[in-house]
Design a protein around this motif. Structure first.
Motif, PDB file in Angstrom:
ATOM      1  N   GLN A 151       0.831  -1.205   0.000  1.00  9.67           N
ATOM      2  CA  GLN A 151       0.000   0.000   0.000  1.00  9.67           C
ATOM      3  C   GLN A 151       0.867   1.257   0.000  1.00  9.67           C
ATOM      4  N   TYR A 169      -2.260 -10.396  -3.646  1.00 10.22           N
ATOM      5  CA  TYR A 169      -2.859  -9.166  -3.141  1.00 10.22           C
ATOM      6  C   TYR A 169      -2.501  -8.039  -4.093  1.00 10.22           C
ATOM      7  N   THR A 171      -3.106  -3.764  -4.872  1.00 11.92           N
ATOM      8  CA  THR A 171      -3.576  -2.510  -4.282  1.00 11.92           C
ATOM      9  C   THR A 171      -3.101  -1.315  -5.086  1.00 11.92           C
ATOM     10  N   ARG A 175      -7.516   1.227  -2.504  1.00 13.28           N
ATOM     11  CA  ARG A 175      -8.338   0.041  -2.695  1.00 13.28           C
ATOM     12  C   ARG A 175      -7.437  -1.189  -2.803  1.00 13.28           C
ATOM     13  N   GLY A 176      -8.036  -2.353  -2.564  1.00 10.09           N
ATOM     14  CA  GLY A 176      -7.260  -3.584  -2.683  1.00 10.09           C
ATOM     15  C   GLY A 176      -8.156  -4.765  -2.986  1.00 10.09           C
ATOM     16  N   CYS A 177      -7.563  -5.816  -3.508  1.00  8.76           N
ATOM     17  CA  CYS A 177      -8.313  -7.051  -3.743  1.00  8.76           C
ATOM     18  C   CYS A 177      -7.376  -8.231  -3.624  1.00  8.76           C
ATOM     19  N   LEU A 210      -5.607  -1.206 -11.742  1.00  2.48           N
ATOM     20  CA  LEU A 210      -6.004  -2.068 -10.628  1.00  2.48           C
ATOM     21  C   LEU A 210      -6.873  -3.223 -11.114  1.00  2.48           C
TER      22      LEU A 210
END
Length: 262
Positions: A151, A169, A171, A175-177, A210
């Motif tokens: 991040q 992961y 980011t 935001r992240g997923c 992203l």
């Protein structure tokens, strides 16, 4: 977030030309992976032409796995050319913590603000200025241990950071997923991770970074799952993987993608 299959369909319609300044180990597999997924690969690394060729490409990948000073200069030239053209480039900091040369080159490349950075947890921690438990080019840290570093690095570069692991992961700093597709056999074939960078670049050529990166990871991991069903081991896995990647449809990817918010 848009269906991953829509990203695959758009990328194949565009068939972006992806320039790769990769490493000696990865070049052949990476080119075949890009062809299988539906993009067009070019392996161009000489400093005398790297930036000029970048003006022709829709995306670029940079991988420091077997870099030397001349290749490092070519990477910087090509990345600057992509920035000037407003096109995406992906950075893979292979073994960044192993030597001073890799650390210094990575710092210069990070200053050029990659569109996406993909590495294992130890590499991402090292790029963010944290200590890690790397073993040469292999990770010794968990994905969870690198999430805050990812991040911070994404906020610093203004790009996207992907941490590869059993569950990836991704980011953009806010935001992240998570992407849970993949199979353990993928880690048993050399250059699988390096080749993934080309797929990420191809997807980023056609969509915001992203979502494109998450879709690329899901596409790649799902092909690995399908290939593992037919493979007897790492030797048979590689051709099965190329076949699975080529055979993957947008509908199958949308149905099989394991992408969740994080």
């Amino acid at each position: 977030m848009e269906n991953p299959g829509d990203h695959l369909a758009r990328m194949r319609e565009t068939a972006p030309l992806v320039q790769n300044i990769s490493n000696f180990v990865a070049m052949n597999l990476m080119a075949n992976v890009l062809l299988a997924v539906g993009a067009s690969p070019a392996m161009v690394h000489a400093r005398e032409e790297a930036a000029e060729f970048a003006a022709l490409a829709q995306a670029l990948t940079v991988n420091i796995g077997t870099a030397d000073p001349a290749w490092g200069a070519a990477m910087q030239d090509a990345a600057a050319a992509m920035n000037a053209a407003g096109r995406p480039w992906v950075f893979d900091p292979v073994g960044v913590s192993a030597t001073r040369f890799r650390r210094d080159l990575s710092a210069r490349l990070i200053a050029l603000k990659p569109t996406a950075i993909r590495g294992n947890a130890s590499e991402i921690r090292a790029l963010a200025g944290l200590s890690g438990a790397a073993r040469g080019v292999d990770a010794g840290d968990s994905v969870e241990a690198a999430m805050e570093a990812a991040q911070a690095l994404a906020r610093r570069t203004g790009g996207v950071v992907a941490v590869s692991g059993a569950v990836d992961y991704v980011t953009d700093g806010t935001r992240g997923c998570r992407v849970a597709n993949g199979h353990p056999l993928m880690a048993r074939v050399t250059a699988m991770g390096c080749s993934l960078n080309g797929v990420i670049a191809a997807f980023c050529a056609c969509a915001p970074a992203l979502e494109a990166t998450a879709a690329a990871l899901a596409c790649y991991g799902l092909a690995g799952e399908r290939a593992a069903q037919a493979a007897q081991g790492p030797g048979s896995f590689q051709p099965a993987f190329l076949d699975a990647l080529a055979a993957q449809t947008p509908a199958a990817l949308s149905a099989g993608a394991k992408v969740s918010a994080a």
